[in-house]
Design a protein around this motif. Structure first.
Motif, mmCIF file in Angstrom:
data_model
loop_
_atom_site.group_PDB
_atom_site.id
_atom_site.type_symbol
_atom_site.label_atom_id
_atom_site.label_comp_id
_atom_site.label_asym_id
_atom_site.label_seq_id
_atom_site.Cartn_x
_atom_site.Cartn_y
_atom_site.Cartn_z
ATOM 1 N N SER A 98 0.835 -1.201 0.000
ATOM 2 C CA SER A 98 0.000 0.000 0.000
ATOM 3 C C SER A 98 0.866 1.245 0.000
ATOM 4 N N THR A 181 -3.545 0.272 -3.314
ATOM 5 C CA THR A 181 -3.433 -0.947 -2.515
ATOM 6 C C THR A 181 -3.268 -2.155 -3.424
ATOM 7 N N LEU A 182 -2.364 -3.040 -3.053
ATOM 8 C CA LEU A 182 -2.241 -4.334 -3.735
ATOM 9 C C LEU A 182 -3.343 -5.226 -3.173
ATOM 10 N N TYR A 194 -4.581 -4.332 -8.304
ATOM 11 C CA TYR A 194 -4.494 -3.151 -7.440
ATOM 12 C C TYR A 194 -5.829 -2.429 -7.384
#
Ligand SMILES: *[C@@H]1O[C@H](CO)[C@@H](O)[C@H](O)[C@H]1NC(C)=O
Ligand SMILES: *[C@@H]1O[C@H](CO)[C@@H](O)[C@H](O)[C@H]1NC(C)=O
Ligand SMILES: *[C@@H]1O[C@H](CO)[C@@H](O)[C@H](O)[C@H]1NC(C)=O
Ligand SMILES: *[C@@H]1O[C@H](CO)[C@@H](O)[C@H](O)[C@H]1NC(C)=O
Length: 284
Positions: A98, A181-182, A194
């Protein structure tokens, strides 16, 4: 008769040629208008083989874009409208899971000369111009906009396509938090999923599936059509609470590098370095 068919065919060809050549502004630089797509509300982007699909919220395919071979990547050396930026490249640690940044919407610039100013945090694959970015924009771009600030999330792929969520107007003094964010990965073909959005700004969330790993993090001021320093917002923009986390939970020691184009009279300084709560200031 034949001549008129030929000439109308020519007219159609010329019209589509002109359309294909018409360049429009994105926060990844100028792109062919035909390759820039607005994502339907709640929709997402999926890399699918050599295509990029834009999905509507219900999963139906709204657009299909071809991925073209990536053109030689230009190094990030203040070309492409990047005026000042701070960056960190993951040196091969676990993937970035993130990347968060907080900043305030600046005052509107004192002068309005049709300029476009973009402020964002972003992740990119190393060695590619693809970029995923929650973007604050003043002035026009292909996403619309005008003499006001607005936010939208953009994904510009490395091959000429750009995708954006519908811009949402914001007001000077409003606090923004851009978050990338992943959300998943696929080991079989080394692809990553993502999400990017502005926290608490509905309509800015974008899911991106099947992407390359995003390893280059940046905090950026990008601008086009600046004719005077007063085309920038007065004062400074502070990127604060700049937080990077890695998928394995390790805490890397991060040193941000800063680059500004002194010729533009704009600079960026890293006031507080590190992985968490880093702080950077752009002075116009
Ligand atoms: C994105 O994916 C999440 C699940 O990971 C889902 O909750 C959300 O509705 C999706 N769409 C958008 C636009 O965020
Ligand atoms: C990666 O593999 C998954 C599962 O096999 C597949 O659904 C996805 O389309 C592939 N990604 C790309 C970019 O081709
Ligand atoms: C899915 O959403 C699109 C865009 O909103 C709409 O045009 C289409 O009719 C919907 N399809 C279904 C099967 O619900
Ligand atoms: C980033 O890409 C460059 C080539 O574009 C390569 O030389 C370098 O080793 C890569 N660095 C990392 C950490 O992947």
């Amino acid at each position: 008769m034949r001549i008129s068919i030929v000439s109308s065919l020519l007219a159609v060809l010329c019209a589509s040629f002109t359309l294909a050549l018409e360049q429009v502004l994105t926060p990844g630089g100028y792109r062919a208008k035909t390759n820039v797509f607005e994502i339907p509300p709640g929709g997402s982007i999926v890399h699918f083989g050599s295509k990029v699909h834009v999905l509507a919220a219900n999963g139906t395919v709204a657009h299909v874009a071809d991925s073209h071979p990536e053109k030689a990547h230009r190094p990030r050396d203040l070309l492409d409208g990047w005026i000042a930026f701070a960056w960190w490249l993951n040196p091969g640690l676990a993937p970035i899971s993130s990347f968060r940044t907080t900043w305030e919407v600046p005052p509107v610039p004192d002068s309005d000369n049709g300029q476009t100013v973009f402020l964002f945090n972003a992740l990119q694959p190393n060695g590619s111009s693809a970029i995923l970015q929650p973007v604050l924009q003043y002035g026009p771009s292909n996403a619309g906009g005008g003499s006001f600030w607005a936010v939208a999330t953009w994904y510009v792929d490395g091959t000429g396509n750009a995708f954006f969520t519908t811009p949402v107007p914001v007001i000077s003094g409003q606090t923004l938090q851009g978050v990338i964010t992943l959300t998943g990965s696929d080991a079989s073909n080394s692809t990553f999923t993502y999400n990017a959005k502005f926290t608490d700004v509905p309509g800015t969330s974008m899911n991106l599936t099947g992407a390359a790993e995003l390893t280059f993090a940046a905090e950026t001021l990008e601008a086009y059509g600046i004719t005077a320093l007063s085309d920038y917002p007065a004062g400074s923009t502070v990127f604060s609470a700049v937080d990077l986390t890695l998928a394995d939970g390790m805490v890397p020691s991060i040193a941000w590098s800063a680059e500004g184009d002194l010729a533009d009279g704009v600079s960026i300084t890293v006031d507080t370095d590190g992985r968490a709560e880093a702080h950077m200031t752009i002075i116009y």
